[in-house]
Design a protein around this motif. Structure first.
Motif, PDB file in Angstrom:
ATOM      1  N   ASP A   4      -9.622  -7.906  -5.681  1.00 24.85           N
ATOM      2  CA  ASP A   4      -9.053  -8.050  -7.025  1.00 24.85           C
ATOM      3  C   ASP A   4      -7.713  -7.353  -7.190  1.00 24.85           C
ATOM      4  OD1 ASP A   4     -11.390  -9.392  -7.561  1.00 24.85           O
ATOM      5  OD2 ASP A   4     -12.338  -7.742  -8.642  1.00 24.85           O
ATOM      6  N   ALA A   5      -7.571  -6.159  -6.627  1.00 23.06           N
ATOM      7  CA  ALA A   5      -6.339  -5.391  -6.817  1.00 23.06           C
ATOM      8  C   ALA A   5      -5.301  -5.669  -5.745  1.00 23.06           C
ATOM      9  CB  ALA A   5      -6.658  -3.895  -6.867  1.00 23.06           C
ATOM     10  N   MET A   6      -5.751  -5.927  -4.518  1.00 26.75           N
ATOM     11  CA  MET A   6      -4.810  -6.047  -3.408  1.00 26.75           C
ATOM     12  C   MET A   6      -4.608  -7.480  -2.927  1.00 26.75           C
ATOM     13  SD  MET A   6      -3.616  -3.099  -3.051  1.00 26.75           S
ATOM     14  CE  MET A   6      -2.638  -3.516  -1.621  1.00 26.75           C
ATOM     15  N   ASP A  45      -2.714   9.395   6.851  1.00 28.77           N
ATOM     16  CA  ASP A  45      -1.499   8.725   7.322  1.00 28.77           C
ATOM     17  C   ASP A  45      -1.687   7.212   7.401  1.00 28.77           C
ATOM     18  OD1 ASP A  45      -0.219  11.159   7.555  1.00 28.77           O
ATOM     19  OD2 ASP A  45      -0.482  11.302   9.734  1.00 28.77           O
ATOM     20  N   ALA A  46      -2.905   6.775   7.690  1.00 30.43           N
ATOM     21  CA  ALA A  46      -3.154   5.336   7.854  1.00 30.43           C
ATOM     22  C   ALA A  46      -2.810   4.560   6.588  1.00 30.43           C
ATOM     23  CB  ALA A  46      -4.611   5.095   8.251  1.00 30.43           C
ATOM     24  N   TRP A  47      -3.009   5.184   5.421  1.00 24.70           N
ATOM     25  CA  TRP A  47      -2.648   4.515   4.158  1.00 24.70           C
ATOM     26  C   TRP A  47      -1.150   4.234   4.129  1.00 24.70           C
ATOM     27  CZ3 TRP A  47      -4.947   2.339  -0.031  1.00 24.70           C
ATOM     28  CH2 TRP A  47      -4.133   2.099  -1.150  1.00 24.70           C
ATOM     29  N   HIS A  48      -0.344   5.238   4.444  1.00 21.25           N
ATOM     30  CA  HIS A  48       1.112   5.082   4.389  1.00 21.25           C
ATOM     31  C   HIS A  48       1.626   4.179   5.506  1.00 21.25           C
ATOM     32  CE1 HIS A  48       1.283   8.046   1.219  1.00 21.25           C
ATOM     33  NE2 HIS A  48       0.516   8.846   1.948  1.00 21.25           N
ATOM     34  N   ASN A  49       0.886   4.129   6.614  1.00 27.19           N
ATOM     35  CA  ASN A  49       1.248   3.221   7.712  1.00 27.19           C
ATOM     36  C   ASN A  49       0.714   1.806   7.502  1.00 27.19           C
ATOM     37  OD1 ASN A  49       2.507   5.359   9.036  1.00 27.19           O
ATOM     38  ND2 ASN A  49       0.656   5.896  10.193  1.00 27.19           N
ATOM     39  N   LEU A  61       0.829  -1.199   0.000  1.00 27.85           N
ATOM     40  CA  LEU A  61       0.000   0.000   0.000  1.00 27.85           C
ATOM     41  C   LEU A  61       0.867   1.255   0.000  1.00 27.85           C
ATOM     42  CD1 LEU A  61      -2.206  -2.108   0.938  1.00 27.85           C
ATOM     43  CD2 LEU A  61      -3.205  -0.234   2.236  1.00 27.85           C
ATOM     44  N   ALA A  62       1.827   1.300   0.921  1.00 31.85           N
ATOM     45  CA  ALA A  62       2.590   2.522   1.121  1.00 31.85           C
ATOM     46  C   ALA A  62       3.387   2.929  -0.103  1.00 31.85           C
ATOM     47  CB  ALA A  62       3.522   2.346   2.316  1.00 31.85           C
ATOM     48  N   SER A  63       3.719   1.965  -0.957  1.00 31.02           N
ATOM     49  CA  SER A  63       4.532   2.274  -2.123  1.00 31.02           C
ATOM     50  C   SER A  63       3.722   2.812  -3.292  1.00 31.02           C
ATOM     51  CB  SER A  63       5.290   1.022  -2.575  1.00 31.02           C
ATOM     52  OG  SER A  63       4.383   0.009  -2.986  1.00 31.02           O
ATOM     53  N   SER A  64       2.401   2.895  -3.124  1.00 26.98           N
ATOM     54  CA  SER A  64       1.550   3.376  -4.210  1.00 26.98           C
ATOM     55  C   SER A  64       0.597   4.443  -3.687  1.00 26.98           C
ATOM     56  CB  SER A  64       0.744   2.220  -4.812  1.00 26.98           C
ATOM     57  OG  SER A  64      -0.114   1.643  -3.843  1.00 26.98           O
TER      58      SER A  64
END
Length: 203
Positions: free
Chosen positions: A144-146, A73-77, A14-17
């Motif tokens: 499907d994506a993750m 921030d939760a996305w990057h964490n 997640l964090a890389s996108s």
């Protein structure tokens, strides 16, 4: 002590996108929250139903902006993913979007591909299928994506509207978690629903 099973979703995926935009039927869109959405968050959490089921209120736009910062921030964490459910305005200015609700994947455990769906809609958007459509869009992306394996959806046994959303979104009832959540009026038993990656989507 190494694990014997590799993580289902590798750390950093997640964090890389960038958090994606997810289109929803009837011209709606799921997009990351913006700090400019703070007034809409304050207005939403002034609604008694949202306060009742989410056990929070927003006392100022500054507080709402803090929440939005935490959601972003939760996305990057890699702990959660939060989207605003909007009806896009004209042009590319997100300030013109009409915020209809929020849909989240929280309590993410990437190693086993589990997360919990949570949502709310503003009063004017209720009864129009907004929450089931948003929940379905997030579930499709998650599976499907993750590569998530299981999504849960939990609500108070007295929240009949949320139960309807769960069923319309294809989340099968699995049981009751006794005294699963403390609300302002005391402990509530909670219905547990879930979808697996191999479950068919409702027509």
């Amino acid at each position: 002590m190494p694990y014997l099973v590799p993580p289902l979703i590798p750390p950093g995926r997640l964090a890389s996108s960038a958090q994606p935009l997810l289109p929803v039927a009837d011209g709606l869109l799921l997009r990351p929250w913006q700090h400019a959405d703070a007034p809409a968050v304050v207005a939403a959490f002034a609604d008694p139903a949202i306060q009742r089921w989410h056990v929070r209120r927003a006392d100022s736009e500054d507080e709402a902006r803090d929440w939005i910062g935490q959601w972003r921030d939760a996305w990057h964490n890699e702990t959660a993913a939060h989207w605003a459910v909007v009806r896009p305005g004209a042009g590319e200015d997100t300030a013109a979007d009409q915020v209809l609700g929020r849909i989240s994947l929280r309590s993410m455990i990437l190693g086993i591909g589990h997360a919990e769906c949570a949502y709310w809609t503003v009063p004017a958007a209720r009864g129009q299928g907004v929450a089931p459509r948003a929940t379905g869009a997030v579930a499709r992306w998650a599976f499907d994506a993750m590569g998530f394996e299981r999504l849960e959806l939990v609500h108070s046994v007295t929240n009949e509207a949320s139960c309807r959303v769960a069923l319309k979104s294809g989340f099968a009832p699995e049981g009751t978690r006794r005294h699963g959540h403390l609300h302002a009026d005391g402990w509530h038993d909670m219905h547990v629903h879930a979808r697996l990656r191999d479950d068919s989507f409702p027509g």
